[in-house]
Design an enzyme around this catalytic site. Structure first.
Site, PDB file in Angstrom:
ATOM      1  N   GLU A  96       0.721  -1.238   0.156  1.00  0.00           N
ATOM      2  CA  GLU A  96       0.036  -0.002   0.041  1.00  0.00           C
ATOM      3  C   GLU A  96       0.750   1.106   0.026  1.00  0.00           C
ATOM      4  OE1 GLU A  96      -2.735  -3.212   1.007  1.00  0.00           O
ATOM      5  OE2 GLU A  96      -0.749  -2.521   1.638  1.00  0.00           O
ATOM      6  N   HIS A 165      -9.656  -5.870  10.552  1.00  0.00           N
ATOM      7  CA  HIS A 165     -10.275  -5.624   9.395  1.00  0.00           C
ATOM      8  C   HIS A 165     -11.584  -4.845   9.366  1.00  0.00           C
ATOM      9  CE1 HIS A 165      -7.831  -9.311   7.788  1.00  0.00           C
ATOM     10  NE2 HIS A 165      -7.181  -8.026   7.507  1.00  0.00           N
TER      11      HIS A 165
END
Length: 367
Positions: A96, A165
């Site tokens: 990322e 998450h």
């Protein structure tokens, strides 16, 4: 991670269009969607918005993990690689920080990247690029540098994916000057707001919800037009009411509408505001509603401290305090990391009954 992979392998739900229409028929009349008999899933709304903007502007391109050959972890980018080729649909490594930095650099050069995070929890790996490189460059360059980039992907809780998450980042990013933060609920929201985000000259954080991707919503002919675009910074009154104002965003809009139906059965008329835009926040619409109803219930999935609800409550107290007939109510996620167990996960998130109880307290109707 296995929870994400299991769900990402499924393209849509197992319900037919006819069964969805029957299920939703009782709700449509209460919502302020533009009239129209067509329906569209949030997934298809996002896909069509990206497709049309890529077709209209060759500077727009997509990048992220599995956005190309796999057609997106949630199939949002389905068909784009075949249509536009690998020069405009980039499959990136699992890094990322790397691909977000490349995207910001491309935006500096005048391109318009749409960067997908498989979940916004992973954007933490890239937060320096989002905040220090993208959000601040226009101000620090005295307006000479625009950063037309969209950071998009699922945000908040899904189902059974654990604390790492499941976090909502609306309040995190909405606290940063230089960013615009959008959170769609319906297909019309998703389509109109994503188009606005891609066209905007500044960085936009676009917070979707994984559990809404397969949901179908009525959509107007106007919203299906390729020129359709929703204004950033403008909320939508999903249901009008006179007794209590309920503000929320993303998946919680559906919960608020269900709560409003239950409240109506007890003679309480609730006005439901879909924020759509978290930054800038439509304070005018919120305060106008509170001045009409004299009561406020705010709802979000995120943590209660320093949250979106807290900012809304502060705005109402600062601007409309003399109109209030009851204390403001905040309904938020529990102040704990998200549990993995399904029963505890439900307790950690706002539910319809929580909204109903809060609205009844505000109306002095609780037992």
């Amino acid at each position: 991670m296995w929870g994400i992979l299991r769900r990402s392998a499924v393209d849509g739900g197992g319900f037919s269009a006819s069964s969805l229409r029957r299920t939703r028929s009782a709700l449509v009349s209460a919502r302020s969607y533009a009239s129209g008999s067509k329906e569209m899933t949030v997934r298809d709304a996002l896909n069509s918005a990206i497709d049309e903007e890529m077709s209209a502007d060759p500077k727009v391109f997509v990048m992220g993990e599995e956005v190309g050959q796999y057609q997106g972890a949630y199939k949002i980018t389905k068909g784009l690689l075949e249509k536009y080729g690998p020069e405009r649909v980039y499959d990136t490594p699992i890094t990322e920080a790397g691909f977000t930095g490349i995207g910001v650099g491309a935006a500096y050069a005048g391109l318009k990247p749409v960067v997908e995070f498989m979940t916004f929890n992973f954007s933490m790996q890239a937060i320096d690029h989002i905040i220090n490189s993208a959000a601040k460059s226009n101000y620090m360059s005295a307006g000479q540098i625009n950063v037309p980039i969209v950071f998009r992907g699922p945000n908040g809780a899904a189902a059974g994916v654990g604390a790492q998450h499941s976090q909502c980042y609306a309040a995190w990013y909405a606290s940063v000057p230089g960013l615009k933060v959008l959170a769609p609920y319906s297909a019309e929201d998703a389509r109109g707001l994503l188009k606005a985000a891609i066209r905007d000259p500044d960085p936009v954080v676009f917070l979707e919800n994984e559990l809404l991707y397969g949901e179908s919503f009525p959509i107007s002919e106007e919203a299906l037009d390729s020129s359709f675009c929703l204004p950033i910074g403008k909320a939508k009154i999903e249901r009008e009411g006179k007794d209590v104002t309920i503000t929320t965003f993303s998946k919680m809009v559906g919960f608020a509408l269900k709560a409003a139906e239950k409240l109506a059965e007890e003679g309480i008329s609730a006005e439901v505001i879909n924020l759509r835009s978290i930054r800038p926040l439509d304070r005018a619409t919120i305060n106008a509603s509170v001045r009409k109803t004299s009561r406020l219930v705010t709802v979000e999935e995120g943590f209660p401290q320093h949250g979106v609800c807290a900012e809304i409550c502060a705005s109402v107290v600062e601007e409309s305090f003399s109109y209030l007939d009851a204390p403001v109510e905040r309904i938020a996620g529990a102040d704990v990391p998200m549990p993995y167990a399904a029963n505890l996960e439900r307790l950690a998130l706002p539910q319809v009954e929580d909204i109903v109880r809060a609205a009844k307290r505000a109306c002095y109707r609780s037992k």
